[in-house]
Enzyme design. Structure first.
Site, PDB file in Angstrom:
ATOM      1  N   ARG A   1      48.566  35.289   6.282  1.00 23.96           N
ATOM      2  CA  ARG A   1      47.649  36.817   5.850  1.00 23.96           C
ATOM      3  C   ARG A   1      48.628  37.585   4.689  1.00 23.96           C
ATOM      4  O   ARG A   1      48.442  38.303   4.455  1.00 23.96           O
ATOM      5  CB  ARG A   1      46.837  37.509   6.805  1.00 23.96           C
ATOM      6  CG  ARG A   1      46.461  37.587   7.987  1.00 23.96           C
ATOM      7  CD  ARG A   1      44.976  36.920   7.024  1.00 23.96           C
ATOM      8  NE  ARG A   1      44.322  36.612   8.031  1.00 23.96           N
ATOM      9  CZ  ARG A   1      43.986  35.325   8.849  1.00 23.96           C
ATOM     10  NH1 ARG A   1      44.770  34.133   8.755  1.00 23.96           N
ATOM     11  NH2 ARG A   1      42.870  35.635   9.875  1.00 23.96           N
TER      12      ARG A   1
ATOM     13  N   SER B   1      38.555  41.024  11.415  1.00 26.15           N
ATOM     14  CA  SER B   1      39.522  41.644  11.674  1.00 26.15           C
ATOM     15  C   SER B   1      40.655  42.608  10.848  1.00 26.15           C
ATOM     16  O   SER B   1      40.266  42.328   9.868  1.00 26.15           O
ATOM     17  CB  SER B   1      41.201  40.474  11.887  1.00 26.15           C
ATOM     18  OG  SER B   1      40.186  39.453  12.569  1.00 26.15           O
TER      19      SER B   1
ATOM     20  N   GLU C   1      45.503  44.511   8.370  1.00 27.41           N
ATOM     21  CA  GLU C   1      44.347  43.778   7.151  1.00 27.41           C
ATOM     22  C   GLU C   1      43.746  43.764   6.043  1.00 27.41           C
ATOM     23  O   GLU C   1      44.029  43.589   5.321  1.00 27.41           O
ATOM     24  CB  GLU C   1      44.509  41.967   8.261  1.00 27.41           C
ATOM     25  CG  GLU C   1      44.517  41.120   7.898  1.00 27.41           C
ATOM     26  CD  GLU C   1      42.378  40.018   8.177  1.00 27.41           C
ATOM     27  OE1 GLU C   1      41.824  39.722   7.751  1.00 27.41           O
ATOM     28  OE2 GLU C   1      43.389  38.921   9.572  1.00 27.41           O
TER      29      GLU C   1
HETATM   30  N1  EPU Z   1      41.456  38.343  22.559  1.00 29.74           N
HETATM   31  C1  EPU Z   1      41.216  39.807  24.347  1.00 29.74           C
HETATM   32  N2  EPU Z   1      40.069  40.636  23.598  1.00 29.74           N
HETATM   33  C2  EPU Z   1      39.480  40.094  21.855  1.00 29.74           C
HETATM   34  C3  EPU Z   1      39.775  39.779  21.311  1.00 29.74           C
HETATM   35  C4  EPU Z   1      40.992  38.642  22.018  1.00 29.74           C
HETATM   36  O1  EPU Z   1      41.090  39.403  25.291  1.00 29.74           O
HETATM   37  O2  EPU Z   1      38.757  40.940  22.179  1.00 29.74           O
HETATM   38  C5  EPU Z   1      42.351  37.427  23.080  1.00 29.74           C
HETATM   39  C6  EPU Z   1      41.203  36.293  23.061  1.00 29.74           C
HETATM   40  O3  EPU Z   1      41.241  35.936  24.525  1.00 29.74           O
HETATM   41  C7  EPU Z   1      42.189  34.516  22.729  1.00 29.74           C
HETATM   42  C8  EPU Z   1      43.143  35.839  22.037  1.00 29.74           C
HETATM   43  O4  EPU Z   1      42.820  36.707  21.639  1.00 29.74           O
HETATM   44  O5  EPU Z   1      42.863  34.778  23.651  1.00 29.74           O
HETATM   45  C9  EPU Z   1      43.074  35.512  19.880  1.00 29.74           C
HETATM   46  O6  EPU Z   1      41.762  36.035  20.271  1.00 29.74           O
HETATM   47  P1  EPU Z   1      40.662  34.730  18.786  1.00 29.74           P
HETATM   48  O7  EPU Z   1      40.565  33.264  19.208  1.00 29.74           O
HETATM   49  O8  EPU Z   1      39.044  35.826  18.899  1.00 29.74           O
HETATM   50  O9  EPU Z   1      41.655  34.860  17.871  1.00 29.74           O
HETATM   51  P2  EPU Z   1      41.918  36.091  17.010  1.00 29.74           P
HETATM   52  O10 EPU Z   1      44.005  35.560  16.751  1.00 29.74           O
HETATM   53  O11 EPU Z   1      42.050  37.650  17.699  1.00 29.74           O
HETATM   54  C10 EPU Z   1      42.470  35.126  14.283  1.00 29.74           C
HETATM   55  C11 EPU Z   1      42.343  35.485  13.238  1.00 29.74           C
HETATM   56  C12 EPU Z   1      40.946  35.352  12.693  1.00 29.74           C
HETATM   57  C13 EPU Z   1      40.290  33.706  13.077  1.00 29.74           C
HETATM   58  C14 EPU Z   1      40.300  33.345  14.697  1.00 29.74           C
HETATM   59  C15 EPU Z   1      41.065  32.287  14.928  1.00 29.74           C
HETATM   60  C16 EPU Z   1      43.820  37.351  12.425  1.00 29.74           C
HETATM   61  C17 EPU Z   1      44.309  39.097  12.311  1.00 29.74           C
HETATM   62  N3  EPU Z   1      42.699  36.936  13.126  1.00 29.74           N
HETATM   63  O12 EPU Z   1      42.305  36.109  15.552  1.00 29.74           O
HETATM   64  O13 EPU Z   1      40.216  35.141  11.334  1.00 29.74           O
HETATM   65  O14 EPU Z   1      39.261  33.198  13.540  1.00 29.74           O
HETATM   66  O15 EPU Z   1      42.111  34.173  15.079  1.00 29.74           O
HETATM   67  O16 EPU Z   1      41.344  31.548  14.005  1.00 29.74           O
HETATM   68  O17 EPU Z   1      44.470  36.368  12.658  1.00 29.74           O
HETATM   69  C18 EPU Z   1      40.182  38.285  10.059  1.00 29.74           C
HETATM   70  O18 EPU Z   1      41.018  37.408   9.545  1.00 29.74           O
HETATM   71  O19 EPU Z   1      38.940  38.106   9.056  1.00 29.74           O
HETATM   72  C19 EPU Z   1      39.249  37.105  11.335  1.00 29.74           C
HETATM   73  C20 EPU Z   1      38.723  37.116  11.984  1.00 29.74           C
END
Ligand code: EPU
Length: 338
Positions: A164, A238, A334
């Site tokens: 990012r 995010s 972010e």
């Molecule tokens: N999780 C929770 N609770 C929540 C959300 C997530 O426990 O409320 C846990 C999930 O169970 C999982 C982990 O956190 O084990 C990761 O969750 P997820 O796969 O939804 O991805 P993220 O890390 O929360 C990142 C990006 C997203 C992108 C997704 C998929 C960042 C800041 N965000 O989210 O990007 O779509 O991975 O690759 O890196 C964005 O930047 O706007 C965005 C949506």
């Protein structure tokens, strides 16, 4: 090209914040952009360069000039049997470019389906999702240097992409306006389905022959199930970045919270999902008047309608404080605050 005054920015930011711009102009070409930057009536005002407004939190009215970049066009620069180079105007909608590529069988951006925003904004923060970042398909970009009005080419190395991150959030901040981006896409796809949710979704879709269309459909389905549609509930995806913490700190936390998910960054650093931390701290699904924390993904702050940017900023600060207290981790936003 017409400069408007006292324009509501509500339709121009996905949080749906109703702040007013003193001056507002939409530019459709590099020449128009140069013209407005050199116009004596506006050139010394504070500027806000706007793409899709999908990574933006407006905390007050904007007293300067908002320049919305609407430079369009998808042009084939070069192609061979394996690859194609597309030069794309900064004002093209990112997801429309993805659909164009999927329909033409140009592989590389299908995992980045349905990310809100424009093509010009995408390299600023090296957008990424489901195992892919834009840097993997990025060839170069052209940006207009505000001080000189000259076009400068930035190669991939010069953009200094990180998680990012790019040079446009650091040394080059506020000095350049991205006008087009060139992508290098593959005519023979390499599928990226490492991300668990993609595999599960492909299975539930009963996909037999894997294709970039199938991956795009799977990603769209995952995003729709977790992330609120900005047309219905205001949000900027995010709100925070996933923090990277020292391995020793991670080991200590993992002993205390064995279920804590993580991704290794290198030998010394571990990335932990901010969404998990925020959920553990009890924020998920909490609503405070017209704003809140999304019930299906705690990393997303939402505006149910009529919420103020400042209220969302205060909520984000309270969340940061509680994550600091509970886990000793500092979350950084972010989203850009204006
Ligand atoms: N999780 C929770 N609770 C929540 C959300 C997530 O426990 O409320 C846990 C999930 O169970 C999982 C982990 O956190 O084990 C990761 O969750 P997820 O796969 O939804 O991805 P993220 O890390 O929360 C990142 C990006 C997203 C992108 C997704 C998929 C960042 C800041 N965000 O989210 O990007 O779509 O991975 O690759 O890196 C964005 O930047 O706007 C965005 C949506």
């Amino acid at each position: 090209m017409k400069v408007q005054t006292n324009v509501s920015l509500k339709p121009y930011n996905t949080f749906g914040i109703d702040a007013t711009a003193k001056y507002f102009v939409e530019v459709g070409s590099i020449d128009q952009l140069r013209e407005i930057l050199q116009d004596p009536d506006y050139k010394d005002l504070e500027r806000l360069i706007l793409g899709g407004g999908s990574n933006l939190l407006l905390t007050k009215d904007f007293e300067g000039i908002v320049i919305k970049i609407s430079i369009k066009g998808i042009e084939t620069l070069q192609e061979d049997t394996e690859q194609i180079w597309l030069k794309v105007g900064a004002g093209e909608v990112w997801h429309e470019l993805v659909i164009y590529c999927v329909n033409h069988n140009y592989a590389g951006v299908e995992n980045l389906s349905l990310i809100p925003g424009t093509v010009g904004a995408a390299p600023m923060q090296n957008i990424g999702a489901y195992g892919i970042e834009i840097k993997e398909v990025f060839e170069s970009l052209e940006a207009l240097e505000i001080k000189t009005g000259q076009i400068r080419v930035f190669t991939k190395e010069e953009c200094q992409f990180g998680y990012r991150e790019s040079i446009f959030k650091h040394e080059a901040k506020g000095q350049y306006i991205i006008v087009n981006v060139t992508f290098k896409l593959s005519k023979t796809p390499v599928f990226h389905v490492e991300y668990g949710a993609i595999q599960e979704t492909l299975k539930s879709m009963a996909v037999e022959d894997l294709s970039i269309k199938a991956i795009s459909d799977a990603v769209i389905s995952i995003r729709q199930s977790k992330l609120p549609n900005p047309a219905e509930i205001g949000n900027a995806g995010s709100f925070f970045k996933n923090p990277e913490i020292p391995k020793a700190q991670f080991d200590a936390l993992k002993a205390q919270y064995p279920a804590m998910p993580s991704y290794p960054v290198n030998e010394y650093t571990v990335k932990v999902p901010a969404g998990w931390l925020i959920e553990q701290a009890g924020w998920k699904g909490q609503r405070f008047g017209q704003i809140g924390v999304h019930a299906k993904q705690a990393l997303v702050l939402v505006n149910f309608g009529g919420g103020k940017g400042n209220e969302i900023k205060e909520l984000s600060q309270k969340i940061q404080e509680s994550i600091r207290e509970k886990f000793g981790i500092q979350l950084s936003a972010e989203v850009n605050f204006v």
